[in-house]
Design a protein around this motif. Sequence first.
Motif, PDB file in Angstrom:
ATOM      1  N   VAL A 192       2.556  13.311  -1.199  1.00  0.00           N
ATOM      2  CA  VAL A 192       1.663  14.458  -1.051  1.00  0.00           C
ATOM      3  C   VAL A 192       1.669  15.240  -2.366  1.00  0.00           C
ATOM      4  CG1 VAL A 192       1.325  16.676   0.101  1.00  0.00           C
ATOM      5  CG2 VAL A 192       1.960  14.652   1.441  1.00  0.00           C
ATOM      6  N   VAL A 193       0.482  15.463  -2.922  1.00  0.00           N
ATOM      7  CA  VAL A 193       0.347  16.249  -4.146  1.00  0.00           C
ATOM      8  C   VAL A 193      -0.335  17.566  -3.805  1.00  0.00           C
ATOM      9  CG1 VAL A 193      -0.662  16.358  -6.456  1.00  0.00           C
ATOM     10  CG2 VAL A 193       0.160  14.167  -5.558  1.00  0.00           C
ATOM     11  N   GLY A 222       6.851  19.609   4.948  1.00  0.00           N
ATOM     12  CA  GLY A 222       8.152  19.682   4.296  1.00  0.00           C
ATOM     13  C   GLY A 222       9.254  19.005   5.078  1.00  0.00           C
ATOM     14  N   ALA A 223       9.101  18.964   6.408  1.00  0.00           N
ATOM     15  CA  ALA A 223      10.123  18.333   7.249  1.00  0.00           C
ATOM     16  C   ALA A 223       9.807  16.878   7.576  1.00  0.00           C
ATOM     17  CB  ALA A 223      10.259  19.130   8.548  1.00  0.00           C
ATOM     18  N   SER A 224       8.715  16.353   7.020  1.00  0.00           N
ATOM     19  CA  SER A 224       8.254  15.012   7.429  1.00  0.00           C
ATOM     20  C   SER A 224       8.948  13.871   6.713  1.00  0.00           C
ATOM     21  CB  SER A 224       6.746  14.900   7.192  1.00  0.00           C
ATOM     22  OG  SER A 224       6.462  14.937   5.798  1.00  0.00           O
ATOM     23  N   GLY A 225       9.607  14.163   5.592  1.00  0.00           N
ATOM     24  CA  GLY A 225      10.282  13.105   4.852  1.00  0.00           C
ATOM     25  C   GLY A 225       9.429  12.435   3.799  1.00  0.00           C
ATOM     26  N   VAL A 226       8.178  12.843   3.646  1.00  0.00           N
ATOM     27  CA  VAL A 226       7.328  12.238   2.617  1.00  0.00           C
ATOM     28  C   VAL A 226       7.678  12.832   1.256  1.00  0.00           C
ATOM     29  CG1 VAL A 226       5.471  11.898   4.290  1.00  0.00           C
ATOM     30  CG2 VAL A 226       5.467  13.952   2.850  1.00  0.00           C
ATOM     31  N   ARG A 227       7.253  12.152   0.198  1.00  0.00           N
ATOM     32  CA  ARG A 227       7.478  12.655  -1.151  1.00  0.00           C
ATOM     33  C   ARG A 227       6.460  13.752  -1.444  1.00  0.00           C
ATOM     34  NH1 ARG A 227       6.707   9.252  -6.797  1.00  0.00           N
ATOM     35  NH2 ARG A 227       8.245  10.393  -8.033  1.00  0.00           N
ATOM     36  N   ILE A 228       6.943  14.873  -1.996  1.00  0.00           N
ATOM     37  CA  ILE A 228       6.080  16.021  -2.245  1.00  0.00           C
ATOM     38  C   ILE A 228       6.095  16.358  -3.731  1.00  0.00           C
ATOM     39  CG2 ILE A 228       5.657  18.462  -1.742  1.00  0.00           C
ATOM     40  CD1 ILE A 228       7.234  17.915   0.929  1.00  0.00           C
ATOM     41  N   LEU A 229       4.922  16.417  -4.323  1.00  0.00           N
ATOM     42  CA  LEU A 229       4.771  16.807  -5.723  1.00  0.00           C
ATOM     43  C   LEU A 229       3.985  18.109  -5.752  1.00  0.00           C
ATOM     44  CD1 LEU A 229       3.741  13.348  -7.258  1.00  0.00           C
ATOM     45  CD2 LEU A 229       6.037  14.294  -6.971  1.00  0.00           C
ATOM     46  N   GLY A 230       4.622  19.170  -6.205  1.00  0.00           N
ATOM     47  CA  GLY A 230       3.967  20.460  -6.226  1.00  0.00           C
ATOM     48  C   GLY A 230       4.646  21.442  -5.301  1.00  0.00           C
ATOM     49  N   ASP A 231       4.064  22.617  -5.199  1.00  0.00           N
ATOM     50  CA  ASP A 231       4.662  23.726  -4.460  1.00  0.00           C
ATOM     51  C   ASP A 231       3.938  23.903  -3.132  1.00  0.00           C
ATOM     52  OD1 ASP A 231       5.825  26.027  -3.575  1.00  0.00           O
ATOM     53  OD2 ASP A 231       5.426  27.200  -5.388  1.00  0.00           O
ATOM     54  N   LEU A 232       4.601  23.575  -2.027  1.00  0.00           N
ATOM     55  CA  LEU A 232       3.999  23.711  -0.704  1.00  0.00           C
ATOM     56  C   LEU A 232       3.654  25.156  -0.364  1.00  0.00           C
ATOM     57  CD1 LEU A 232       6.159  21.250   1.446  1.00  0.00           C
ATOM     58  CD2 LEU A 232       3.705  21.047   0.981  1.00  0.00           C
ATOM     59  N   VAL A 281       0.835  -1.202   0.000  1.00  0.00           N
ATOM     60  CA  VAL A 281       0.000   0.000   0.000  1.00  0.00           C
ATOM     61  C   VAL A 281       0.875   1.259   0.000  1.00  0.00           C
ATOM     62  CG1 VAL A 281      -1.732   1.327   1.279  1.00  0.00           C
ATOM     63  CG2 VAL A 281      -1.883  -1.182   1.176  1.00  0.00           C
ATOM     64  N   HIS A 282       0.539   2.185  -0.901  1.00  0.00           N
ATOM     65  CA  HIS A 282       1.179   3.499  -0.936  1.00  0.00           C
ATOM     66  C   HIS A 282       0.090   4.546  -0.760  1.00  0.00           C
ATOM     67  CE1 HIS A 282       4.629   6.128  -2.077  1.00  0.00           C
ATOM     68  NE2 HIS A 282       3.639   6.964  -2.390  1.00  0.00           N
ATOM     69  N   ILE A 283       0.313   5.495   0.137  1.00  0.00           N
ATOM     70  CA  ILE A 283      -0.689   6.500   0.474  1.00  0.00           C
ATOM     71  C   ILE A 283      -0.482   7.755  -0.366  1.00  0.00           C
ATOM     72  CG2 ILE A 283      -1.710   7.874   2.324  1.00  0.00           C
ATOM     73  CD1 ILE A 283      -1.957   4.800   2.637  1.00  0.00           C
ATOM     74  N   LEU A 284      -1.570   8.250  -0.950  1.00  0.00           N
ATOM     75  CA  LEU A 284      -1.532   9.495  -1.711  1.00  0.00           C
ATOM     76  C   LEU A 284      -2.475  10.501  -1.065  1.00  0.00           C
ATOM     77  CD1 LEU A 284      -0.571  11.071  -4.198  1.00  0.00           C
ATOM     78  CD2 LEU A 284      -2.516  10.135  -5.449  1.00  0.00           C
ATOM     79  N   VAL A 285      -1.952  11.688  -0.759  1.00  0.00           N
ATOM     80  CA  VAL A 285      -2.724  12.766  -0.144  1.00  0.00           C
ATOM     81  C   VAL A 285      -2.734  13.940  -1.106  1.00  0.00           C
ATOM     82  CG1 VAL A 285      -3.010  14.215   1.896  1.00  0.00           C
ATOM     83  CG2 VAL A 285      -1.862  12.000   2.103  1.00  0.00           C
ATOM     84  N   THR A 286      -3.915  14.465  -1.415  1.00  0.00           N
ATOM     85  CA  THR A 286      -4.016  15.648  -2.258  1.00  0.00           C
ATOM     86  C   THR A 286      -4.395  16.843  -1.390  1.00  0.00           C
ATOM     87  OG1 THR A 286      -6.260  14.891  -2.802  1.00  0.00           O
ATOM     88  CG2 THR A 286      -4.546  14.523  -4.438  1.00  0.00           C
ATOM     89  N   LEU A 287      -3.739  17.976  -1.610  1.00  0.00           N
ATOM     90  CA  LEU A 287      -3.940  19.144  -0.747  1.00  0.00           C
ATOM     91  C   LEU A 287      -4.216  20.404  -1.560  1.00  0.00           C
ATOM     92  CD1 LEU A 287      -1.090  18.680   1.898  1.00  0.00           C
ATOM     93  CD2 LEU A 287      -3.462  17.881   2.005  1.00  0.00           C
ATOM     94  N   ARG A 288      -5.082  21.263  -0.998  1.00  0.00           N
ATOM     95  CA  ARG A 288      -5.354  22.605  -1.522  1.00  0.00           C
ATOM     96  C   ARG A 288      -5.271  23.590  -0.360  1.00  0.00           C
ATOM     97  NH1 ARG A 288     -10.554  23.436  -3.313  1.00  0.00           N
ATOM     98  NH2 ARG A 288      -9.975  24.942  -4.928  1.00  0.00           N
ATOM     99  N   PRO A 289      -5.154  24.877  -0.655  1.00  0.00           N
ATOM    100  CA  PRO A 289      -5.107  25.874   0.430  1.00  0.00           C
ATOM    101  C   PRO A 289      -6.401  25.872   1.246  1.00  0.00           C
ATOM    102  CG  PRO A 289      -4.387  26.832  -1.659  1.00  0.00           C
ATOM    103  CD  PRO A 289      -4.952  25.494  -1.985  1.00  0.00           C
ATOM    104  N   LEU A 290      -6.268  26.060   2.543  1.00  0.00           N
ATOM    105  CA  LEU A 290      -7.427  26.078   3.424  1.00  0.00           C
ATOM    106  C   LEU A 290      -8.434  27.157   3.032  1.00  0.00           C
ATOM    107  CD1 LEU A 290      -5.809  25.563   6.943  1.00  0.00           C
ATOM    108  CD2 LEU A 290      -7.474  24.050   5.836  1.00  0.00           C
ATOM    109  N   ALA A 291      -7.943  28.303   2.567  1.00  0.00           N
ATOM    110  CA  ALA A 291      -8.848  29.392   2.204  1.00  0.00           C
ATOM    111  C   ALA A 291      -9.776  28.991   1.074  1.00  0.00           C
ATOM    112  CB  ALA A 291      -8.047  30.633   1.813  1.00  0.00           C
ATOM    113  N   ARG A 292      -9.353  28.067   0.232  1.00  0.00           N
ATOM    114  CA  ARG A 292     -10.218  27.584  -0.845  1.00  0.00           C
ATOM    115  C   ARG A 292     -11.094  26.419  -0.390  1.00  0.00           C
ATOM    116  NH1 ARG A 292      -9.207  29.783  -5.697  1.00  0.00           N
ATOM    117  NH2 ARG A 292      -7.285  30.978  -5.938  1.00  0.00           N
ATOM    118  N   ILE A 293     -10.657  25.714   0.618  1.00  0.00           N
ATOM    119  CA  ILE A 293     -11.419  24.569   1.119  1.00  0.00           C
ATOM    120  C   ILE A 293     -12.588  25.006   1.990  1.00  0.00           C
ATOM    121  CG2 ILE A 293     -11.271  22.652   2.783  1.00  0.00           C
ATOM    122  CD1 ILE A 293      -8.490  22.053   1.642  1.00  0.00           C
TER     123      ILE A 293
END
Length: 397
Positions: free
Chosen positions: A204-205, A313-323, A131-143
């Motif tokens: 994390v995307v 950013g400090a968690s060590g997970v793979r990050i795709l995109g601009d935090l 299992v590989h976990i994928l998390v998609t994120l958007r800015p809170l102000a838009r959520i």
Amino acid sequence: METDCTRDELPDNGGVITPLPAGTRLLHIGPHKTGTTSIQSALFEARDEMARHGVEWPATTRHPMEAVLAACACTGMMGDVEPTERHWERLLERVRATGRRTSVISSEFFADAPDDGTIGRIVGQLGGDRVHILVTLRPLARIMPSQWQQYVQNGLRMGYEDWLEHMLRKPPYDKPNPSFWRRHRHDRLVERWAGVVGAERVTVVVVDDRDRAGLLRTFETLLGLPSGLLRPVPDAANRSLTLAETEMLRNLNKEFRANELPAELYSQLIRNGAVMHMKNTCTPGPGDVKIGTPRWAVEAAAEIGAEIAERIGASGVRILGDLRLLSETQKPATRTEGEPRIAPETAAQALYGALAAAAAAPVRHTAGARSRTVHQTSSMELVRVLGHRCLKRLRLR
């Protein structure tokens, strides 16, 4: 930290996102309002084509919500069918049937998993180290505006600015919706899942709303699919409500709760009747007011977003995109002067949707009744009779 930036900067490997190993079971956990419905629709629509390229979609529907709610020990939407362990078992059976092939499961309700034990059980049942976990994120102000109107569609009666006050200024920030920060304190969400599977098995995307096709291309690359295989699927039923539509529904929620009508009636007549029909038949125009977030809340969300970005950013997970996008301060919508007004056509479609839902559940009379016209019956009694008939039909089903 491995950082793959999809827009302004290139990753160290020359701009190439490395596909996941063949046989991976990709688990997309959302959270809510981060492009989940659009990616689920695209994956479900392309499931036969994906299978020809060695990637399976085990679910039988676009979104296996009942199965995931059962796995996370969560209740369903107000008045909907209660999820059971059998829903989850059926999905697991289909996942196991994929064998050694790559597969993908997507549900934002995985983000509601209450504790590490639940997460560990879910991961173990889905294949453990596959299992590989994928998390998609958007800015809170838009959520925030999208999440508020979604809560209103599930019975919330609190206005938007009052809701923001509770979520951002009133500790412990768990009323009226304790699920909000469990889902949207994204750094803690990532840490919970990475703590179970390991940071190396979490991606994390960061979704860039300026690049509408970017999320589809990212999924294609991670799954080893040809570019362009996943395509957007128009879905009017998934559109957000305008401010006027949301306010109409919120006031209806007040009347519904004040008269102590049953939750099953809300599910059938309101959410899946009036609201669904309205969204399918009415397209907001340029004059419709969107849900506007006040400046103080946008700035508070950006400050929290900056903390989230730093910790991820400090968690060590793979990050795709601009935090950095997570701390964006641009106001998503501007609140116009005056009260929002709902168009007569929209109100009519909502009313028709409720009537059509009621008509779709006819009830046989088991005893004679004294004949009366509608004009001889009070509106309150009409609502109660209609509710009783719909409930009786639901129980017969």
